[in-house]
Enzyme design. Structure first.
Site, mmCIF file in Angstrom:
data_model
loop_
_atom_site.group_PDB
_atom_site.id
_atom_site.type_symbol
_atom_site.label_atom_id
_atom_site.label_comp_id
_atom_site.label_asym_id
_atom_site.label_seq_id
_atom_site.Cartn_x
_atom_site.Cartn_y
_atom_site.Cartn_z
ATOM 1 N N GLU A 19 9.879 1.540 10.578
ATOM 2 C CA GLU A 19 10.809 2.663 10.390
ATOM 3 C C GLU A 19 9.975 3.927 10.545
ATOM 4 O OE1 GLU A 19 12.632 1.815 6.627
ATOM 5 O OE2 GLU A 19 13.682 0.087 7.431
ATOM 6 N N LYS A 30 0.850 -1.193 0.000
ATOM 7 C CA LYS A 30 0.000 0.000 0.000
ATOM 8 C C LYS A 30 0.882 1.238 0.000
ATOM 9 C CE LYS A 30 -2.158 2.739 2.887
ATOM 10 N NZ LYS A 30 -2.171 3.927 2.006
ATOM 11 N N CYS A 75 13.053 11.286 6.786
ATOM 12 C CA CYS A 75 13.028 10.868 8.187
ATOM 13 C C CYS A 75 14.351 11.153 8.880
ATOM 14 C CB CYS A 75 12.699 9.391 8.281
ATOM 15 S SG CYS A 75 13.880 8.365 7.385
ATOM 16 N N GLU A 121 8.751 16.141 15.894
ATOM 17 C CA GLU A 121 9.101 16.051 14.471
ATOM 18 C C GLU A 121 8.190 16.983 13.665
ATOM 19 O OE1 GLU A 121 7.847 12.629 12.068
ATOM 20 O OE2 GLU A 121 9.890 12.486 11.315
HETATM 21 P P1 NAD Z 1 1.855 8.107 7.821
HETATM 22 O O1 NAD Z 1 2.123 7.282 9.024
HETATM 23 O O2 NAD Z 1 0.803 9.123 7.887
HETATM 24 O O3 NAD Z 1 1.455 7.189 6.576
HETATM 25 C C1 NAD Z 1 2.318 6.155 6.113
HETATM 26 C C2 NAD Z 1 1.470 5.081 5.485
HETATM 27 O O4 NAD Z 1 0.668 4.482 6.478
HETATM 28 C C3 NAD Z 1 0.522 5.592 4.401
HETATM 29 O O5 NAD Z 1 0.481 4.634 3.360
HETATM 30 C C4 NAD Z 1 -0.802 5.658 5.149
HETATM 31 O O6 NAD Z 1 -1.933 5.541 4.315
HETATM 32 C C5 NAD Z 1 -0.685 4.462 6.068
HETATM 33 N N1 NAD Z 1 -1.508 4.525 7.266
HETATM 34 C C6 NAD Z 1 -1.890 5.628 7.951
HETATM 35 N N2 NAD Z 1 -2.652 5.259 9.019
HETATM 36 C C7 NAD Z 1 -2.721 3.905 9.007
HETATM 37 C C8 NAD Z 1 -3.349 2.946 9.843
HETATM 38 N N3 NAD Z 1 -4.051 3.296 10.919
HETATM 39 N N4 NAD Z 1 -3.207 1.639 9.528
HETATM 40 C C9 NAD Z 1 -2.478 1.267 8.455
HETATM 41 N N5 NAD Z 1 -1.883 2.129 7.616
HETATM 42 C C10 NAD Z 1 -1.986 3.441 7.888
HETATM 43 O O7 NAD Z 1 3.245 8.722 7.408
HETATM 44 P P2 NAD Z 1 3.534 9.743 6.226
HETATM 45 O O8 NAD Z 1 2.946 11.056 6.636
HETATM 46 O O9 NAD Z 1 3.152 9.116 4.943
HETATM 47 O O10 NAD Z 1 5.124 9.832 6.242
HETATM 48 C C11 NAD Z 1 5.837 10.745 7.033
HETATM 49 C C12 NAD Z 1 6.330 10.066 8.292
HETATM 50 O O11 NAD Z 1 7.069 8.911 7.943
HETATM 51 C C13 NAD Z 1 7.268 10.929 9.103
HETATM 52 O O12 NAD Z 1 6.978 10.759 10.469
HETATM 53 C C14 NAD Z 1 8.640 10.326 8.794
HETATM 54 O O13 NAD Z 1 9.608 10.536 9.779
HETATM 55 C C15 NAD Z 1 8.309 8.898 8.661
HETATM 56 N N6 NAD Z 1 9.320 8.198 7.861
HETATM 57 C C16 NAD Z 1 10.197 7.368 8.499
HETATM 58 C C17 NAD Z 1 11.202 6.722 7.771
HETATM 59 C C18 NAD Z 1 12.222 5.835 8.425
HETATM 60 O O14 NAD Z 1 12.914 5.120 7.704
HETATM 61 N N7 NAD Z 1 12.348 5.823 9.744
HETATM 62 C C19 NAD Z 1 11.282 6.914 6.399
HETATM 63 C C20 NAD Z 1 10.371 7.778 5.797
HETATM 64 C C21 NAD Z 1 9.379 8.408 6.533
HETATM 65 O O1 6OD Z 2 18.118 5.061 2.221
HETATM 66 C C1 6OD Z 2 17.318 4.207 2.611
HETATM 67 O O2 6OD Z 2 17.428 3.015 2.331
HETATM 68 C C2 6OD Z 2 16.223 4.637 3.457
HETATM 69 N N1 6OD Z 2 15.492 3.663 4.010
HETATM 70 C C3 6OD Z 2 15.974 5.957 3.612
HETATM 71 C C4 6OD Z 2 14.947 6.489 4.395
HETATM 72 C C5 6OD Z 2 14.675 7.796 4.345
HETATM 73 C C6 6OD Z 2 13.628 8.379 5.102
HETATM 74 O O3 6OD Z 2 12.939 9.324 4.765
#
Ligand code: NAD
Ligand code: 6OD
Length: 498
Positions: A267, A191, A301, A402
């Site tokens: 993540e 998804k 992130c 964040e």
């Molecule tokens: P989000 O959690 O809002 O959404 C991520 C995904 O989860 C989307 O596909 C969304 O539709 C789905 N989702 C939302 N609620 C859900 C639920 N209750 N059950 C199942 N699925 C659900 O995150 P976002 O706004 O898309 O992304 C930004 C966030 O992601 C930031 O907090 C960022 O730090 C984090 N992020 C972390 C990493 C990492 O590697 N640690 C990488 C990229 C982004």
């Molecule tokens: O570089 C990657 O493999 C990775 N997982 C990056 C994540 C970035 C977060 O926004």
């Protein structure tokens, strides 16, 4: 609507309709939602939202592919060939993937061409190589009779894996989980974020063209709570869930997955700190922090949102960073060189809420803090100014929470122990950066930072063999290299008495 082959995209009113990909063909619904460009608010595609019955069908197709289809009996060589064909398929349509990623996110073309799409391709090639060269563990155990025993470890797929991805690096972060899941022989329900459904839909076509059997890769479009995301996490036929996104969403998924005691890999968010010591080269450090704070409009992130600078360098560093931030201002920068928009109006409202909050809490706004004006269609987009603050206390919301935008707060520090205490005092623990030219200090400080990743004199330099992930609110587990293969396979230890 018109449509021809099972993997051909439909169109409506001249725009693509992004379908769900289940059991090897696109499925559409009348429940369409718009895919909106954050550059100017234009609708770039219609997206067919899946329902619970489609999630159910996708799970059955995935299970069938594993239990009755060829994928369940596939050899490593066959899976490696499929992964390489997927990588080649994306490469062959490189410009189309670039255009689709930009249509969804508005991100700059340089970033998309050098990071998003190439790294998406690289993930498939990397895990093809890794699974080819992976060895297996074995141990000889002494026994009382002197004959001993041989232990060795076998692996099999976990089964049907739910892959839930965010919007900030759409293809890169989806493929980062898909590639190892497929390499290990699993079937997948993927998804993408509702904000960024486009490249995942192109990927479904690439999978079909690469000969990935029906049911192995299923794609479902929709939202999170009360929609497809939740349906995937609650489905009893899903064997493991891998998720990248917000920490609060991680909590919701843990609740949903708890009854099935499903393996989870998370993540999540970050509030990443950077430390700049007075011995650092100020221009190099300012270039590095400008990149780590403002790349992808701060929507990474791993982005740096709080910077601690040793006092003798503080004023010079703040001015050096200000110049770089101002040069990235979207209304002032040369075309193609400034930051792009945030992902949506909703996200911009959240980021602007923090801009207001910082001022209310007493920040000095070194630069930015507002919305750029273009005098053209981009005024309907989701742009903000890159922003640098100083003067906030360590417990201010903008220093602890964040924000996920092009922002950073810069504070002075006096001693190594002091700054380590402040960097580590966070509910998150994803990444940190240290800027110093003192070798011993670099090792000493890096070893005391409580995050999953520490960079010294660089940022976002990635080797896909290394463990990736965070502690505390930043996640559960690690992926990358063998850690990914450990999550996407079940091991059995076989002990043979000799
Ligand atoms: P989000 O959690 O809002 O959404 C991520 C995904 O989860 C989307 O596909 C969304 O539709 C789905 N989702 C939302 N609620 C859900 C639920 N209750 N059950 C199942 N699925 C659900 O995150 P976002 O706004 O898309 O992304 C930004 C966030 O992601 C930031 O907090 C960022 O730090 C984090 N992020 C972390 C990493 C990492 O590697 N640690 C990488 C990229 C982004
Ligand atoms: O570089 C990657 O493999 C990775 N997982 C990056 C994540 C970035 C977060 O926004």
């Amino acid at each position: 609507m018109s449509g021809h082959s099972p993997t051909q995209m439909r169109h409506l009113d001249g725009l693509p309709v992004l379908g769900n990909f289940i059991d090897g063909h696109f499925e559409y619904t009348d429940d369409l939602f718009p895919d909106i460009s954050p550059v100017d608010g234009r609708v770039v595609a219609h997206v067919a939202q899946a329902d619970a019955a489609m999630v159910d069908r996708a799970v059955r197709a995935a299970r069938h592919a594993l239990e009755a289809g060829a994928w369940g009996r596939s050899t490593v060589a066959e899976r490696v060939a499929a992964l390489r064909a997927i990588a080649g398929g994306i490469e062959a349509r490189f410009e189309e993937f670039v255009a689709a990623e930009i249509a969804d996110t508005g991100k700059d073309i340089h970033h998309t061409r050098t990071i998003d799409i190439p790294r998406g391709i690289a993930n498939f090639r990397f895990f093809a190589d890794l699974i080819t060269t992976m060895g297996s563990e074995s141990y000889h155990t002494d026994t009382a009779d002197g004959m001993g025993a041989l232990n060795y470890v076998t692996r099999r797929p976990v089964g049907v894996v739910g892959v839930i991805a965010p919007w900030n690096l759409p293809l890169l972060l989806l493929s980062w989980k898909l590639a190892p899941a497929l390499a290990c022989g699993n079937a997948v329900l993927a998804k993408p974020s509702e904000e960024t459904p486009y490249t995942a839909t192109l990927l479904a076509q690439v999978m079909a063209d690469a000969g990935v059997p029906p049911g192995v890769f299923n794609l479902l479009h929709g939202f999170g709570a009360g929609s497809v995301g939740e349906a995937i996490t609650r489905h009893p036929g899903i064997d493991a869930i891998t998720f990248t996104g917000e920490s609060a969403t991680g909590t919701a998924i843990m609740h949903a997955a708890a009854p099935g005691v499903k393996p989870l890999s998370f993540e999540l968010g970050g509030k990443n700190g950077a430390i700049v010591f007075a011995d650092a080269d100020v221009d190099e450090a300012a270039d590095g922090i400008a990149r780590s704070a403002f790349s992808n409009c701060g929507q990474v992130c791993l982005a740096t949102e709080r910077v601690y600078v040793e006092r003798p360098l503080f004023s010079r560093f703040v001015q050096a960073l200000r110049l770089r931030a101002e040069a990235l201002s979207p209304a002032r920068a040369a075309p193609g060189s400034g930051i792009g928009p945030l992902i949506s109006q909703a996200h911009r409202a959240k980021v602007l809420g923090y801009y207001d909050r910082a001022v209310r809490d007493g920040a000095e706004v070194v630069c930015g803090g507002g919305v750029p004006r273009f005098g053209d269609a981009r005024d309907s987009g989701a742009f903000v100014e890159p922003t640098v603050w100083t003067g906030l206390p360590d417990d201010a919301a903008c220093v602890r929470e964040e924000i996920f935008g092009p922002v950073c707060h810069v504070a002075p520090f006096d001693t190594e122990d002091e700054v380590l205490g402040r960097v580590n005092d966070s509910p998150y623990g994803l990444a940190a950066v240290v800027w110093t030219n003192d070798l011993r200090r670099a090792h000493r400080v890096a070893g005391r930072i409580e995050t999953g990743i520490v960079w010294v004199n660089t940022w976002f330099l990635r080797d896909l063999r290394t463990p990736f992930g965070g502690i505390r609110l930043s996640g559960i587990g690690r992926e990358g290299g063998m850690r990914s293969l450990d999550f996407y396979s079940e091991t059995t230890n076989i002990c043979i008495k000799l």
